[in-house]
Each structure stands twice: as C-alpha cells, then as structure tokens.
Design a protein around this motif. Structure first.
Motif, PDB file in Angstrom:
ATOM      1  N   LEU A  94     -12.949  -3.407  39.171  1.00 28.89           N
ATOM      2  CA  LEU A  94     -12.841  -2.228  39.792  1.00 28.89           C
ATOM      3  C   LEU A  94     -13.181  -0.949  39.270  1.00 28.89           C
ATOM      4  CD1 LEU A  94     -12.491  -0.800  42.736  1.00 28.89           C
ATOM      5  CD2 LEU A  94     -10.033  -0.645  42.140  1.00 28.89           C
ATOM      6  N   ARG A  95     -14.172  -0.326  39.275  1.00 36.07           N
ATOM      7  CA  ARG A  95     -14.673   0.842  38.774  1.00 36.07           C
ATOM      8  C   ARG A  95     -14.585   2.181  39.633  1.00 36.07           C
ATOM      9  NH1 ARG A  95     -19.382  -0.758  34.599  1.00 36.07           N
ATOM     10  NH2 ARG A  95     -17.820  -2.452  33.085  1.00 36.07           N
ATOM     11  N   ASN A  96     -14.429   3.329  38.821  1.00 33.93           N
ATOM     12  CA  ASN A  96     -14.700   4.418  39.926  1.00 33.93           C
ATOM     13  C   ASN A  96     -15.132   5.523  39.233  1.00 33.93           C
ATOM     14  OD1 ASN A  96     -12.569   5.359  38.130  1.00 33.93           O
ATOM     15  ND2 ASN A  96     -10.766   5.469  39.695  1.00 33.93           N
ATOM     16  N   ASP A  97     -16.207   5.379  38.461  1.00 31.92           N
ATOM     17  CA  ASP A  97     -17.140   6.218  37.577  1.00 31.92           C
ATOM     18  C   ASP A  97     -18.199   6.619  38.197  1.00 31.92           C
ATOM     19  OD1 ASP A  97     -18.541   3.826  37.414  1.00 31.92           O
ATOM     20  OD2 ASP A  97     -18.437   3.538  35.344  1.00 31.92           O
ATOM     21  N   ALA A  98     -18.521   6.624  39.595  1.00 34.30           N
ATOM     22  CA  ALA A  98     -19.636   7.141  40.312  1.00 34.30           C
ATOM     23  C   ALA A  98     -19.283   7.965  41.524  1.00 34.30           C
ATOM     24  CB  ALA A  98     -20.317   5.945  40.822  1.00 34.30           C
ATOM     25  N   ASN A  99     -19.658   9.035  41.760  1.00 38.25           N
ATOM     26  CA  ASN A  99     -19.535  10.067  42.616  1.00 38.25           C
ATOM     27  C   ASN A  99     -20.126   9.867  43.894  1.00 38.25           C
ATOM     28  OD1 ASN A  99     -21.895  10.931  42.131  1.00 38.25           O
ATOM     29  ND2 ASN A  99     -21.479  12.965  40.964  1.00 38.25           N
ATOM     30  N   ASP A 100     -20.785   8.834  44.295  1.00 41.53           N
ATOM     31  CA  ASP A 100     -21.486   8.593  45.460  1.00 41.53           C
ATOM     32  C   ASP A 100     -21.028   7.222  46.216  1.00 41.53           C
ATOM     33  OD1 ASP A 100     -22.631   7.148  43.372  1.00 41.53           O
ATOM     34  OD2 ASP A 100     -24.903   7.136  43.942  1.00 41.53           O
ATOM     35  N   VAL A 101     -19.744   6.776  45.827  1.00 44.40           N
ATOM     36  CA  VAL A 101     -19.046   5.872  46.516  1.00 44.40           C
ATOM     37  C   VAL A 101     -17.947   6.562  47.240  1.00 44.40           C
ATOM     38  CG1 VAL A 101     -19.827   4.195  44.710  1.00 44.40           C
ATOM     39  CG2 VAL A 101     -17.434   5.273  44.434  1.00 44.40           C
ATOM     40  N   SER A 102     -17.326   5.310  48.127  1.00 52.20           N
ATOM     41  CA  SER A 102     -16.295   5.671  48.803  1.00 52.20           C
ATOM     42  C   SER A 102     -15.010   4.940  48.649  1.00 52.20           C
ATOM     43  CB  SER A 102     -16.636   5.641  50.272  1.00 52.20           C
ATOM     44  OG  SER A 102     -17.046   4.334  50.695  1.00 52.20           O
ATOM     45  N   GLY A 103     -13.849   5.043  49.281  1.00 52.43           N
ATOM     46  CA  GLY A 103     -12.730   4.282  49.056  1.00 52.43           C
ATOM     47  C   GLY A 103     -12.184   4.426  47.628  1.00 52.43           C
ATOM     48  N   GLN A 104     -11.745   3.460  47.036  1.00 53.78           N
ATOM     49  CA  GLN A 104     -11.142   3.314  45.675  1.00 53.78           C
ATOM     50  C   GLN A 104     -12.258   3.346  44.781  1.00 53.78           C
ATOM     51  OE1 GLN A 104      -7.715   0.514  45.129  1.00 53.78           O
ATOM     52  NE2 GLN A 104      -8.052   0.168  47.307  1.00 53.78           N
ATOM     53  N   GLY A 105     -13.292   2.997  45.060  1.00 53.90           N
ATOM     54  CA  GLY A 105     -14.354   3.172  43.902  1.00 53.90           C
ATOM     55  C   GLY A 105     -15.269   1.659  44.401  1.00 53.90           C
ATOM     56  N   TYR A 106     -15.754   0.950  43.350  1.00 56.35           N
ATOM     57  CA  TYR A 106     -16.823  -0.092  43.721  1.00 56.35           C
ATOM     58  C   TYR A 106     -16.337  -1.359  42.708  1.00 56.35           C
ATOM     59  CZ  TYR A 106     -19.246   1.194  39.159  1.00 56.35           C
ATOM     60  OH  TYR A 106     -19.424   1.661  38.092  1.00 56.35           O
ATOM     61  N   MET A 107     -16.826  -2.447  42.928  1.00 56.63           N
ATOM     62  CA  MET A 107     -16.594  -3.721  42.202  1.00 56.63           C
ATOM     63  C   MET A 107     -17.799  -3.911  41.725  1.00 56.63           C
ATOM     64  SD  MET A 107     -13.241  -4.215  42.946  1.00 56.63           S
ATOM     65  CE  MET A 107     -13.311  -5.759  41.874  1.00 56.63           C
ATOM     66  N   VAL A 108     -17.817  -4.473  40.242  1.00 54.70           N
ATOM     67  CA  VAL A 108     -18.957  -4.899  39.734  1.00 54.70           C
ATOM     68  C   VAL A 108     -18.477  -6.123  38.820  1.00 54.70           C
ATOM     69  CG1 VAL A 108     -18.354  -3.552  37.714  1.00 54.70           C
ATOM     70  CG2 VAL A 108     -20.573  -4.125  37.954  1.00 54.70           C
ATOM     71  N   TRP A 109     -19.595  -7.120  38.606  1.00 53.79           N
ATOM     72  CA  TRP A 109     -19.450  -8.246  38.116  1.00 53.79           C
ATOM     73  C   TRP A 109     -19.692  -8.349  36.754  1.00 53.79           C
ATOM     74  CZ3 TRP A 109     -17.085 -12.942  38.485  1.00 53.79           C
ATOM     75  CH2 TRP A 109     -17.842 -13.867  37.704  1.00 53.79           C
ATOM     76  N   THR A 110     -18.835  -8.503  35.586  1.00 53.01           N
ATOM     77  CA  THR A 110     -18.919  -8.088  34.363  1.00 53.01           C
ATOM     78  C   THR A 110     -19.183  -9.426  33.748  1.00 53.01           C
ATOM     79  OG1 THR A 110     -16.543  -8.175  34.002  1.00 53.01           O
ATOM     80  CG2 THR A 110     -17.534  -5.868  34.428  1.00 53.01           C
ATOM     81  N   GLY A 111     -19.208 -10.518  34.215  1.00 51.22           N
ATOM     82  CA  GLY A 111     -19.218 -11.885  33.787  1.00 51.22           C
ATOM     83  C   GLY A 111     -20.633 -12.312  33.460  1.00 51.22           C
ATOM     84  N   PRO A 112     -20.907 -13.657  33.070  1.00 53.47           N
ATOM     85  CA  PRO A 112     -22.341 -14.085  32.757  1.00 53.47           C
ATOM     86  C   PRO A 112     -23.068 -14.065  33.885  1.00 53.47           C
ATOM     87  CG  PRO A 112     -20.614 -15.869  32.808  1.00 53.47           C
ATOM     88  CD  PRO A 112     -19.764 -14.691  32.842  1.00 53.47           C
ATOM     89  N   GLN A 113     -24.423 -14.132  33.677  1.00 55.01           N
ATOM     90  CA  GLN A 113     -25.066 -14.114  34.916  1.00 55.01           C
ATOM     91  C   GLN A 113     -25.126 -15.913  35.511  1.00 55.01           C
ATOM     92  OE1 GLN A 113     -26.995 -11.102  35.091  1.00 55.01           O
ATOM     93  NE2 GLN A 113     -28.959 -11.639  34.112  1.00 55.01           N
ATOM     94  N   ARG A 114     -25.211 -15.456  36.829  1.00 51.35           N
ATOM     95  CA  ARG A 114     -25.195 -16.834  37.665  1.00 51.35           C
ATOM     96  C   ARG A 114     -26.339 -16.998  38.421  1.00 51.35           C
ATOM     97  NH1 ARG A 114     -21.965 -20.281  35.004  1.00 51.35           N
ATOM     98  NH2 ARG A 114     -19.904 -19.139  34.356  1.00 51.35           N
ATOM     99  N   LEU A 115     -27.676 -16.671  37.988  1.00 50.70           N
ATOM    100  CA  LEU A 115     -29.061 -16.466  38.483  1.00 50.70           C
ATOM    101  C   LEU A 115     -29.428 -17.632  39.213  1.00 50.70           C
ATOM    102  CD1 LEU A 115     -30.929 -14.900  35.776  1.00 50.70           C
ATOM    103  CD2 LEU A 115     -29.600 -14.022  37.300  1.00 50.70           C
ATOM    104  N   ASN A 116     -28.978 -19.112  39.140  1.00 52.59           N
ATOM    105  CA  ASN A 116     -28.969 -20.264  39.802  1.00 52.59           C
ATOM    106  C   ASN A 116     -27.920 -21.083  40.108  1.00 52.59           C
ATOM    107  OD1 ASN A 116     -32.203 -19.856  40.051  1.00 52.59           O
ATOM    108  ND2 ASN A 116     -31.879 -20.052  37.943  1.00 52.59           N
ATOM    109  N   GLN A 117     -26.652 -20.307  40.254  1.00 58.78           N
ATOM    110  CA  GLN A 117     -25.591 -20.948  40.217  1.00 58.78           C
ATOM    111  C   GLN A 117     -24.521 -20.144  41.243  1.00 58.78           C
ATOM    112  OE1 GLN A 117     -24.844 -21.252  36.002  1.00 58.78           O
ATOM    113  NE2 GLN A 117     -24.430 -23.416  36.411  1.00 58.78           N
ATOM    114  N   PRO A 118     -24.764 -20.243  42.518  1.00 56.16           N
ATOM    115  CA  PRO A 118     -23.855 -19.569  43.494  1.00 56.16           C
ATOM    116  C   PRO A 118     -22.602 -20.060  43.647  1.00 56.16           C
ATOM    117  CG  PRO A 118     -25.522 -20.965  44.698  1.00 56.16           C
ATOM    118  CD  PRO A 118     -26.041 -20.929  43.241  1.00 56.16           C
ATOM    119  N   GLY A 119     -21.609 -19.417  43.808  1.00 56.41           N
ATOM    120  CA  GLY A 119     -20.162 -19.861  44.044  1.00 56.41           C
ATOM    121  C   GLY A 119     -19.283 -19.459  43.070  1.00 56.41           C
TER     122      GLY A 119
END
Length: 274
Positions: A94-119
C-alpha cells in the motif's frame, strides 16, 4: 345383576388405569403431529433454503459467503470499489505517494514479474449483483517505475463464475475470449486458464481509467451476469510496479463510460460483510 364387591373395586381401578394410558398416548400423538411449540426452530442450511440456492454458475443470492469473506453490493447498475479495501498477501504494498488517487492510496505489486504465470499474489473480490446484465470493467491504474508506458502497466483479471467474460473492440465489435475459457477467438499476447492480461496505455504515469486486453489490438473488458447473485472476481500480479487505485463495473445499458466514471468519484459500493 350386582357384581361382588371385589369385582367392583377391580373394575373401577381398571377403568382408571386405561383412562390414564389413553390420555398419555393421546398427548404423545398431538406432540408428534404439531411439534413442540416452545422449541426453537432449527434454521435451514444453505442447500435447503430455496432463497439461498446456488445456480448452475455458482452464484449465491443471499447471505455473507462462507468464511466471512468481504463482498460488495452493486447499486443501480454500478460497482465502485477502492482496490485496497481487501486483504493482500505476497508482495502487494500500500502506497500513498500520488495525489491523483482516492481512499487510503493504491496497491502496487513489488514482487517478481509473473508475465505468463497468473495466480501469484491473488486477491478475490466477491460482488453482489442485483441488476443482471453485461457490465464493462475499468480500473484506475498507473505504472510506478520508469517512463515507458508499455512496461509495468498490467495485471491479471478473471471472473470465475460469471456467465461470460470477454473483450470487445469498439471500432468493429470484434470479440476475444481468454485462453482456457473454451471459447474463441483468443487475444493477442499472454492469456491462460480463463485469465486476461489487463493493461493501460500511454507514457504519462498518472492514474487513468482504462482496462484493455489483446496486444496491439485493444479490446475493452466486459462481463455478463445473467442472474442476481454473488460473483467472484480475481486479480493477480503480472507486471512489477503496476499500481491500482480502484476499479468499477457498470451496466452498459444504464451508464455511458464517462457517466460511470463521474459517478464512481462520489460513490463506493457497500461492503456487506464488515
């Protein structure tokens, strides 16, 4: 003829005895027929309640889902949800370093790429639909690393028990379905097991309302709910540093795209299991 005194006494007590037996049996019969009026009625289970039955697609019409999972209610053809209003595992942050979002902020995935591995890092949203129909899906998202809008700009999306889930191209009405759905044609680029890759375009990393699938052949995202009920939406990680602020679904017969976005700015769907 007068009976002897001993026989008279015997007959009297015989009548008393059989009267008691008869009354007792009668009371037992009444209890069985009408039940214990003071007893608490045992509630019906979900599978026995005709107003809480599962349809063939797995949607449930009433009550909080098993396990107390959060679910959100559609109202007048609109579902508007802050993406962070859920439980997250894995490398979601959870981050809140942007001024064009609502609520508590936004969620960002910081883990490895999962380009062909959904789930991976899957998040589940249960949505109560009261007005069946075909809904367009949008989310407000951004890429949070670099300056190339074709990188870090997508996540996986799937609707488990909806009646249809597809991409539609506005210019010609062409349709694509996720790989693994049993339907064709399928999108260009990555897709599997009923999951669409959902991306946003543009090199401006502001949070924008956009959700598309099929590489270099953009199709908007739609889902059909044929009956009232609770439906399961899943999101999982694909690109690292794809940030998601909120999402909405709107009934295409009741809202234009812009009207739905305008409404979402002031409306949040009720969480019925808080």
């Amino acid at each position: 003829m007068t009976l002897p005194k001993k026989l008279q006494i015997f007959s009297f007590w015989s009548i008393v005895f059989f009267s008691i037996v008869f009354v007792a049996n009668s009371c037992s019969t009444d209890s069985e027929a009408f039940g214990d009026l003071n007893a608490e009625e045992e509630p019906l289970g979900d599978n026995m309640d005709p107003d809480n039955s599962d349809d063939q697609n797995g949607a449930v019409t009433n009550d909080c889902p098993a396990g107390g999972d959060t679910f959100f209610a559609e109202s007048s053809g609109l579902i508007s949800i802050e993406f962070e209003n859920n439980s997250f595992g894995g490398d979601w942050e959870l981050r809140n370093d942007a001024n064009d979002v609502s609520g508590q902020g936004y969620m960002v995935w910081t883990g490895p790429q999962r380009l062909n591995q959904p789930g991976e890092g899957m998040v589940t949203y249960l949505i109560q639909v009261n007005n069946p129909g075909t809904y367009q899906f949008l989310w407000k998202s951004s890429f949070r690393q670099g300056d190339n809008g074709t990188e870090h700009n997508d996540s996986w999306l799937r609707f488990v028990n909806a009646n249809d889930f597809f991409g539609e191209k506005a210019s010609d009405g062409s349709i694509v379905y996720p790989n693994g759905s049993g339907k064709e044609p399928n999108p260009e680029g990555s897709s599997s097991d009923g999951w669409f890759k959902i991306y946003r375009s543009g090199d401006d990393n502001s949070f924008i309302w956009q959700a598309r699938t099929s590489d270099n052949d953009a199709h908007d995202i739609f889902v059909t709910f044929s009956e009232e009920g609770i439906y399961t939406m899943e999101v999982s990680a694909r690109s690292s540093f794809h940030g998601i602020d909120r999402f909405l679904l709107f009934n295409r017969e009741m809202f234009s795209r812009q009207a739905a976005i305008d409404a979402a700015d002031t409306f949040s769907s009720e969480n019925n299991c808080d």
